[in-house]
Design a protein around this motif. Structure first.
Motif, PDB file in Angstrom:
ATOM      1  N   PRO A  41       0.806  -1.231   0.000  1.00  0.00           N
ATOM      2  CA  PRO A  41       0.000   0.000   0.000  1.00  0.00           C
ATOM      3  C   PRO A  41       0.838   1.279   0.000  1.00  0.00           C
ATOM      4  N   ALA A  42       1.991   1.273   0.670  1.00  0.00           N
ATOM      5  CA  ALA A  42       2.835   2.470   0.692  1.00  0.00           C
ATOM      6  C   ALA A  42       3.403   2.750  -0.704  1.00  0.00           C
ATOM      7  N   ALA A  43       3.784   1.712  -1.420  1.00  0.00           N
ATOM      8  CA  ALA A  43       4.303   1.897  -2.780  1.00  0.00           C
ATOM      9  C   ALA A  43       3.202   2.411  -3.697  1.00  0.00           C
ATOM     10  N   ARG A  44       2.008   1.892  -3.504  1.00  0.00           N
ATOM     11  CA  ARG A  44       0.879   2.357  -4.319  1.00  0.00           C
ATOM     12  C   ARG A  44       0.582   3.833  -4.038  1.00  0.00           C
ATOM     13  N   ALA A  45       0.557   4.202  -2.769  1.00  0.00           N
ATOM     14  CA  ALA A  45       0.291   5.599  -2.395  1.00  0.00           C
ATOM     15  C   ALA A  45       1.363   6.521  -2.976  1.00  0.00           C
ATOM     16  N   ARG A  46       2.610   6.091  -2.946  1.00  0.00           N
ATOM     17  CA  ARG A  46       3.699   6.912  -3.508  1.00  0.00           C
ATOM     18  C   ARG A  46       3.525   7.074  -5.007  1.00  0.00           C
ATOM     19  N   LEU A  47       3.233   5.984  -5.702  1.00  0.00           N
ATOM     20  CA  LEU A  47       3.022   6.052  -7.150  1.00  0.00           C
ATOM     21  C   LEU A  47       1.865   6.992  -7.472  1.00  0.00           C
ATOM     22  N   GLU A  48       0.771   6.857  -6.749  1.00  0.00           N
ATOM     23  CA  GLU A  48      -0.396   7.719  -6.988  1.00  0.00           C
ATOM     24  C   GLU A  48      -0.063   9.181  -6.699  1.00  0.00           C
ATOM     25  N   SER A  49       0.740   9.446  -5.677  1.00  0.00           N
ATOM     26  CA  SER A  49       1.093  10.835  -5.354  1.00  0.00           C
ATOM     27  C   SER A  49       1.972  11.452  -6.439  1.00  0.00           C
ATOM     28  N   ILE A  50       2.691  10.627  -7.159  1.00  0.00           N
ATOM     29  CA  ILE A  50       3.530  11.100  -8.264  1.00  0.00           C
ATOM     30  C   ILE A  50       2.688  11.311  -9.518  1.00  0.00           C
ATOM     31  N   LEU A  51       1.815  10.359  -9.821  1.00  0.00           N
ATOM     32  CA  LEU A  51       1.072  10.379 -11.083  1.00  0.00           C
ATOM     33  C   LEU A  51      -0.189  11.235 -11.071  1.00  0.00           C
ATOM     34  N   HIS A  52      -0.970  11.147 -10.023  1.00  0.00           N
ATOM     35  CA  HIS A  52      -2.307  11.752 -10.047  1.00  0.00           C
ATOM     36  C   HIS A  52      -2.328  13.279 -10.190  1.00  0.00           C
ATOM     37  N   PRO A  53      -1.492  14.035  -9.478  1.00  0.00           N
ATOM     38  CA  PRO A  53      -1.574  15.502  -9.646  1.00  0.00           C
ATOM     39  C   PRO A  53      -1.323  15.979 -11.082  1.00  0.00           C
ATOM     40  N   PRO A  54      -0.268  15.533 -11.771  1.00  0.00           N
ATOM     41  CA  PRO A  54      -0.104  16.033 -13.146  1.00  0.00           C
ATOM     42  C   PRO A  54      -1.180  15.517 -14.102  1.00  0.00           C
ATOM     43  N   ILE A  55      -1.680  14.315 -13.866  1.00  0.00           N
ATOM     44  CA  ILE A  55      -2.758  13.789 -14.714  1.00  0.00           C
ATOM     45  C   ILE A  55      -4.008  14.644 -14.529  1.00  0.00           C
ATOM     46  N   ARG A  56      -4.342  14.947 -13.281  1.00  0.00           N
ATOM     47  CA  ARG A  56      -5.517  15.780 -12.988  1.00  0.00           C
ATOM     48  C   ARG A  56      -5.368  17.164 -13.627  1.00  0.00           C
ATOM     49  N   GLU A  57      -4.198  17.773 -13.479  1.00  0.00           N
ATOM     50  CA  GLU A  57      -3.959  19.105 -14.035  1.00  0.00           C
ATOM     51  C   GLU A  57      -4.138  19.102 -15.553  1.00  0.00           C
ATOM     52  N   LEU A  58      -3.546  18.134 -16.228  1.00  0.00           N
ATOM     53  CA  LEU A  58      -3.661  18.053 -17.687  1.00  0.00           C
ATOM     54  C   LEU A  58      -5.109  17.807 -18.106  1.00  0.00           C
ATOM     55  N   MET A  59      -5.801  16.923 -17.403  1.00  0.00           N
ATOM     56  CA  MET A  59      -7.195  16.620 -17.715  1.00  0.00           C
ATOM     57  C   MET A  59      -8.056  17.880 -17.597  1.00  0.00           C
ATOM     58  N   LEU A  60      -7.882  18.643 -16.522  1.00  0.00           N
ATOM     59  CA  LEU A  60      -8.671  19.850 -16.322  1.00  0.00           C
ATOM     60  C   LEU A  60      -8.320  20.940 -17.339  1.00  0.00           C
ATOM     61  N   GLU A  61      -7.043  21.060 -17.687  1.00  0.00           N
ATOM     62  CA  GLU A  61      -6.639  22.021 -18.722  1.00  0.00           C
ATOM     63  C   GLU A  61      -7.312  21.685 -20.054  1.00  0.00           C
ATOM     64  N   ARG A  62      -7.261  20.427 -20.420  1.00  0.00           N
ATOM     65  CA  ARG A  62      -7.859  20.018 -21.688  1.00  0.00           C
ATOM     66  C   ARG A  62      -9.370  20.209 -21.681  1.00  0.00           C
TER      67      ARG A  62
END
Length: 142
Positions: free
Chosen positions: A17-38
């Motif tokens: 779970p800690a590795a998953r949380a770290r991966l999500e903390s790396i990936l999710h913010p830029p994905i969300r930002e790009l999605m909202l920009e588009r």
């Protein structure tokens, strides 16, 4: 060589779970930002954001309505097994990390039932398209 070993990554994040949380903390913010920009750049009567982990990441506030594409869990398991070649225990581990089906359905404003053949989706999608256009104040288009 810089390529992603999806199997190894999947094994790690769904067993740690800690590795998953770290991966999500790396990936999710830029994905969300790009999605909202588009989405903001679009000029359309409505926009559909595809957020596979909508409930798991608490992003419901980003949208006005929630559309869930649903199928029975047995169908979901079989499709993942065929598509990805994963074992049932691997699939069960992944599904256990997701919001349960009943909770997704309870949070949905709209549902597309995807348990049959692909051609069975067309009438549902067309009906939903008309519904969304009407909600946007547009009538008579398809």
């Amino acid at each position: 060589d810089g390529s992603l070993d999806r199997g190894r990554l999947r094994g790690r994040v769904f067993s740690d779970p800690a590795a998953r949380a770290r991966l999500e903390s790396i990936l999710h913010p830029p994905i969300r930002e790009l999605m909202l920009e588009r989405a903001a750049a679009l000029q359309a009567p409505y926009v559909i954001l595809v957020i596979p982990l909508l409930f798991e990441t608490g992003q419901q506030a980003l949208v006005h309505r929630i559309l869930v594409v649903d199928c029975p869990e047995a169908t979901q398991i079989e499709r993942v097994r065929r598509r990805s070649g994963l074992s049932e225990p691997e699939i069960a581990r992944i599904m256990a990390s997701q919001v349960p089906r009943a909770e997704r359905l309870a949070g949905a404003d709209d549902v597309i039932h995807n348990q049959g053949e692909p051609e069975a989706l067309r009438p549902q999608v067309e009906d939903l398209h008309r519904h969304y256009l009407a909600r946007a104040g547009i009538t008579g288009e398809s």
